[in-house]
Design an enzyme around this catalytic site. Structure first.
Site, PDB file in Angstrom:
ATOM      1  N   GLN A  87       0.839  -1.200   0.000  1.00 15.75           N
ATOM      2  CA  GLN A  87       0.000   0.000   0.000  1.00 15.75           C
ATOM      3  C   GLN A  87       0.874   1.249   0.000  1.00 15.75           C
ATOM      4  O   GLN A  87       1.888   1.301   0.691  1.00 15.75           O
ATOM      5  CB  GLN A  87      -0.883  -0.042   1.253  1.00 15.75           C
ATOM      6  N   SER A 113       4.371  -6.150   3.102  1.00 14.49           N
ATOM      7  CA  SER A 113       3.031  -6.090   3.675  1.00 14.49           C
ATOM      8  C   SER A 113       2.015  -6.732   2.726  1.00 14.49           C
ATOM      9  O   SER A 113       2.083  -7.931   2.451  1.00 14.49           O
ATOM     10  CB  SER A 113       2.678  -4.637   4.012  1.00 14.49           C
ATOM     11  N   LEU A 114       1.086  -5.953   2.190  1.00 17.75           N
ATOM     12  CA  LEU A 114       0.120  -6.438   1.207  1.00 17.75           C
ATOM     13  C   LEU A 114       0.802  -7.214   0.077  1.00 17.75           C
ATOM     14  O   LEU A 114       0.272  -8.202  -0.440  1.00 17.75           O
ATOM     15  CB  LEU A 114      -0.634  -5.235   0.630  1.00 17.75           C
ATOM     16  N   ARG A 151      -9.089  -8.759   3.784  1.00 19.88           N
ATOM     17  CA  ARG A 151      -8.071  -8.117   4.626  1.00 19.88           C
ATOM     18  C   ARG A 151      -8.266  -6.597   4.634  1.00 19.88           C
ATOM     19  O   ARG A 151      -8.233  -5.957   5.693  1.00 19.88           O
ATOM     20  CB  ARG A 151      -6.685  -8.465   4.087  1.00 19.88           C
ATOM     21  N   HIS A 165       0.057  -3.056  11.168  1.00 23.01           N
ATOM     22  CA  HIS A 165       1.161  -3.859  11.725  1.00 23.01           C
ATOM     23  C   HIS A 165       1.436  -3.520  13.191  1.00 23.01           C
ATOM     24  O   HIS A 165       2.575  -3.365  13.604  1.00 23.01           O
ATOM     25  CB  HIS A 165       2.424  -3.709  10.876  1.00 23.01           C
ATOM     26  N   GLN A 195       1.125 -11.390  10.337  1.00 22.57           N
ATOM     27  CA  GLN A 195       1.621 -10.155   9.719  1.00 22.57           C
ATOM     28  C   GLN A 195       0.719  -8.959  10.016  1.00 22.57           C
ATOM     29  O   GLN A 195       1.166  -7.822  10.084  1.00 22.57           O
ATOM     30  CB  GLN A 195       1.733 -10.365   8.205  1.00 22.57           C
TER      31      GLN A 195
END
Length: 297
Positions: free
Chosen positions: A11, A89-90, A114, A200, A249
């Site tokens: 992102q 991340s993503l 998500r 996170h 995560q």
């Protein structure tokens, strides 16, 4: 022997017009975009190609958009054979499609779940993130821990992006206090980021049950090559471990610096970032100057 790593952005890499060229020039890309519109129940391709920056910033749009751009770009590469993959991340979901762990449709559904779960968590706990520049990681960790112990406010290290660039995550008050203390401790900058919440961090816990249920119900295949996952920063090939790390995560740190270091230690010499932007190429060069980096978008 030199090894090829494919890496996928998260992102923040989105931009208006993303993926449009792929759609217009590649029949497979066009088919996949149309399939994605059907799966999501709205025309994400329209938002990606012509939407405003504001429209693209909505978490329920941003995450599927970055995922789609990355995965569709990857699927249009002739003869892509990564020796290892990772995503920021993503981007870890994109990486798991690239190494065959997840089917395209299943991964897109998980990314959408998500994104919506994270959006709801942000609304439950108003929170934010801040970028900290030019301060040692352990110093940032110590200051965050001290603030939590003294005030009860949540503030944690969230993204280890590269040496000298760490993003912290937490409550609005916790981040405010942390920015003041980090600057006083010598940080070049401690800047609150324009994000919807404390990604996170433990403040994402409300989203975890929903995502975990969806992940547990999804088929994870044996990967064709290892994925270096954010929370463990090491090669993983066991589908059950991959599932658990993907769930963890959400509330755990993105250990990108450590992941790249592990990939280099395991033989990676060439890194190809697939998807929008060039953020990861820049981070890899800061982590390991000798690496050869390239981009496909």
């Amino acid at each position: 022997m030199s090894k090829q790593a494919f890496i996928f952005p998260g992102q923040g890499s989105q931009f208006s017009g993303m993926g449009k060229n792929l759609f217009e020039t590649n029949p497979l890309a066009k088919t996949l975009f149309e399939q994605a519109n059907d799966i999501l129940g709205f025309s994400i391709s329209n938002i990606m190609f012509t939407g405003t920056d504001e429209a693209l910033k909505q978490t329920n749009v941003t995450q599927p958009a970055v995922f789609l751009h990355s995965v569709i770009a990857y699927k249009t590469i002739d003869g892509a054979t990564p020796d290892m993959v990772a995503g920021h991340s993503l981007g870890e979901f994109s990486a798991l499609v690239a190494n065959g762990t997840l089917a395209f449709e299943d991964a897109l559904k998980l990314v959408s779940i998500r994104a919506n779960a994270m959006q709801k968590a942000c609304e439950i706990n108003p929170s934010t993130m801040a970028a900290v520049l030019a301060l040692a990681d352990d110093k940032v960790e110590d200051i965050c821990a001290a603030i939590q112990a003294e005030t009860g406010e949540i503030v944690v290290a969230a993204n280890y992006n590269c040496p000298g660039q760490l993003v912290i995550s937490g409550s609005l008050k916790g981040i405010e206090i942390a920015c003041e203390r980090l600057k006083a401790a010598g940080a070049k900058r401690a800047l609150v980021l324009p994000v919807g919440g404390a990604f996170h961090s433990p403040l994402m816990a409300p989203a975890k049950a929903e995502l975990a249920a969806a992940i547990e119900a999804t088929t994870f295949n044996m990967p064709t090559c290892p994925v270096y996952q954010n929370v463990v920063a090491e090669a993983v090939t066991n589908p059950l471990e991959i599932k658990q790390n993907l769930i963890d995560q959400l509330t755990g740190a993105v250990r990108w610096t450590q992941s790249v270091q592990a990939m280099v230690a395991d033989g990676a010499t060439n890194f190809t970032e697939v998807g929008p932007g060039k953020v990861l190429q820049g981070l890899v060069q800061k982590i390991h100057k000798e690496s050869v980096v390239a981009g496909v978008n």
